[in-house]
Motif scaffolding. Structure first.
Motif, mmCIF file in Angstrom:
data_model
loop_
_atom_site.group_PDB
_atom_site.id
_atom_site.type_symbol
_atom_site.label_atom_id
_atom_site.label_comp_id
_atom_site.label_asym_id
_atom_site.label_seq_id
_atom_site.Cartn_x
_atom_site.Cartn_y
_atom_site.Cartn_z
ATOM 1 N N TYR A 130 40.102 45.266 43.305
ATOM 2 C CA TYR A 130 39.880 45.359 44.754
ATOM 3 C C TYR A 130 38.519 44.772 45.127
ATOM 4 N N VAL A 131 37.483 45.153 44.388
ATOM 5 C CA VAL A 131 36.136 44.649 44.672
ATOM 6 C C VAL A 131 36.072 43.149 44.414
ATOM 7 N N ALA A 132 36.693 42.686 43.324
ATOM 8 C CA ALA A 132 36.641 41.272 42.959
ATOM 9 C C ALA A 132 37.298 40.383 43.999
ATOM 10 N N CYS A 134 38.488 41.531 47.359
ATOM 11 C CA CYS A 134 38.185 41.863 48.752
ATOM 12 C C CYS A 134 36.694 41.809 49.091
ATOM 13 N N ASP A 135 35.835 41.951 48.078
ATOM 14 C CA ASP A 135 34.384 41.905 48.323
ATOM 15 C C ASP A 135 33.698 41.130 47.194
ATOM 16 N N PRO A 136 34.078 39.861 47.001
ATOM 17 C CA PRO A 136 33.574 39.094 45.850
ATOM 18 C C PRO A 136 32.066 38.866 45.864
ATOM 19 N N LEU A 137 31.450 38.780 47.041
ATOM 20 C CA LEU A 137 30.009 38.511 47.126
ATOM 21 C C LEU A 137 29.171 39.666 46.574
ATOM 22 N N HIS A 138 29.716 40.882 46.638
ATOM 23 C CA HIS A 138 28.975 42.049 46.166
ATOM 24 C C HIS A 138 29.506 42.569 44.826
ATOM 25 N N TYR A 139 30.385 41.792 44.192
ATOM 26 C CA TYR A 139 31.026 42.270 42.957
ATOM 27 C C TYR A 139 30.008 42.566 41.858
ATOM 28 N N THR A 140 29.105 41.625 41.608
ATOM 29 C CA THR A 140 28.140 41.808 40.515
ATOM 30 C C THR A 140 27.171 42.954 40.789
ATOM 31 N N SER A 141 26.874 43.202 42.056
ATOM 32 C CA SER A 141 25.941 44.294 42.380
ATOM 33 C C SER A 141 26.631 45.658 42.349
ATOM 34 N N ILE A 142 27.962 45.673 42.575
ATOM 35 C CA ILE A 142 28.710 46.945 42.551
ATOM 36 C C ILE A 142 29.164 47.269 41.129
ATOM 37 N N MET A 143 29.818 46.324 40.475
ATOM 38 C CA MET A 143 30.367 46.548 39.138
ATOM 39 C C MET A 143 29.337 46.190 38.071
ATOM 40 N N THR A 144 28.227 46.911 38.085
ATOM 41 C CA THR A 144 27.182 46.688 37.093
ATOM 42 C C THR A 144 27.591 47.300 35.755
ATOM 43 N N ARG A 145 26.881 46.924 34.707
ATOM 44 C CA ARG A 145 27.172 47.453 33.372
ATOM 45 C C ARG A 145 26.992 48.969 33.337
ATOM 46 N N ALA A 146 25.906 49.444 33.990
ATOM 47 C CA ALA A 146 25.639 50.890 34.007
ATOM 48 C C ALA A 146 26.740 51.636 34.754
ATOM 49 N N PHE A 147 27.197 51.069 35.873
ATOM 50 C CA PHE A 147 28.254 51.696 36.667
ATOM 51 C C PHE A 147 29.551 51.774 35.861
ATOM 52 N N CYS A 148 29.896 50.697 35.168
ATOM 53 C CA CYS A 148 31.124 50.674 34.361
ATOM 54 C C CYS A 148 31.063 51.685 33.222
#
Length: 321
Positions: A130-132, A134-148
């Motif tokens: 969904y993030v990838a 629907c919100d690709p510009l913020h994907y790297t900032s949302i799906m960080t390694r720490a978050f995963c």
């Protein structure tokens, strides 16, 4: 058919300490045929899922949130199929087989852990898609390694702890006969049916736990894919739509198969149709762990590329030795 196993006396009541898994009815030829089929599937499942875990761990181009989640799903599939299939093979060869009360609880516990974690992993993977999309510009900032990492640790801890509730509640029940479980593994519903004491508490627990483990993830998955499909339809070019849909089609196939069988067996069970329940159970305990790596590898160019790179690297090393 009568099966007598160890029992003990409690308050003048014969209490069963061992069950008999009936498995599947049929001739010896049919059971041997199923044994060969499931043995091949089991070997393929272990090899396929171990391959995915190895590739994701060692290939730099697969060090992304999506493949990290896929590797965790593969670990869950390895746990599930190892918990169920070896004993299933034994049952097929012997036309059923005994299992101790402790062994039954252990099998049920690891089954619940694997199934619960898979439900949560599929939910996390749908959010990732969904993030990838629907919100690709913020994907790297949302799906960080720490978050995963936090998400995965949360999923495993929830699965391990929630699965304990049934395993701690079942020993408080009395099983006084019959001791035959008409299934190929120790599932919750057949155990509830065999209990002589009141199982209302366990049924309430199951009903309550279905919400966070099955209902909530399925709702999140449906909402995520509804938004994903809506976003894909808004892409002007057909090439762009095809590329966007191809990134989540594999996951959608796995989700559809898994949740359809789960809902069929546990949420909307067919009463009195044990054979149908067994067949459906085979889908998510034997076949789904087998097809998951096939779907993710055959339909994924990154994994195919990683396999090719590892193969070429192995050939080069072999030539220089």
């Amino acid at each position: 058919m009568s099966h007598k196993f160890p029992f003990f006396q409690e308050n003048n009541l014969t209490v069963i300490s061992e069950f008999f898994l009936a498995g599947f009815p049929g001739s010896q030829f049919l059971r041997i045929l199923f044994f060969c089929l499931f043995l091949v599937i089991y070997c393929g499942t272990i090899c396929g899922n171990v391959l995915i875990v190895t590739l994701v761990s060692t290939s730099k181009n697969l060090h992304t949130p999506m493949y990290f989640f896929i590797s965790q799903l593969s670990i869950s599939d390895i746990l599930l199929t190892t918990d169920i299939v070896p004993n299933l093979l034994h049952i097929l060869l012997n036309n059923g087989g005994p299992i101790t009360f402790l062994g039954c609880l252990s099998q049920l516990y690891f089954f619940c852990v694997a199934e619960s974690s898979e439900c949560l992993f599929l939910m996390v993977m749908s959010y990732d898609r969904y993030v990838a999309i629907c919100d690709p510009l913020h994907y790297t900032s949302i799906m960080t390694r720490a978050f995963c990492m936090k998400f995965i640790v949360f999923c495993w801890l929830v699965s391990l702890l929630i699965s304990l509730t049934d395993s701690l509640t079942i020993p408080t029940f009395t099983f006084c006969g019959p001791n035959i479980i008409d299934h190929f593994y120790c599932d919750l519903i057949p155990l509830i049916e065999l209990a002589c004491s009141d199982t209302f508490i366990l049924q309430v627990e199951v009903f309550v736990l279905v919400v966070p483990l099955v209902i909530t993830p399925s709702i999140i998955i449906i909402l995520s894919y509804a938004k994903i499909i809506f976003s894909i339809l808004r892409i002007p070019s057909s090439t762009g739509r095809h590329k966007a849909f191809s990134t989540c089609s594999s996951h959608l196939i796995v989700v559809s198969i898994f949740y359809w069988t789960i809902f069929s067996v546990y949420v909307f069970p067919t009463k009195g149709e044990m054979l149908i329940s067994k067949i459906l159970s085979l889908l998510y305990t034997v076949f789904t762990p087998f097809i998951n790596p096939i779907i993710y590898s055959l339909r994924n160019k990154d994994i195919r590329k990683a396999v090719q790179e590892k193969t070429n690297k192995h050939r080069i090393i072999k030539l220089h030795t």
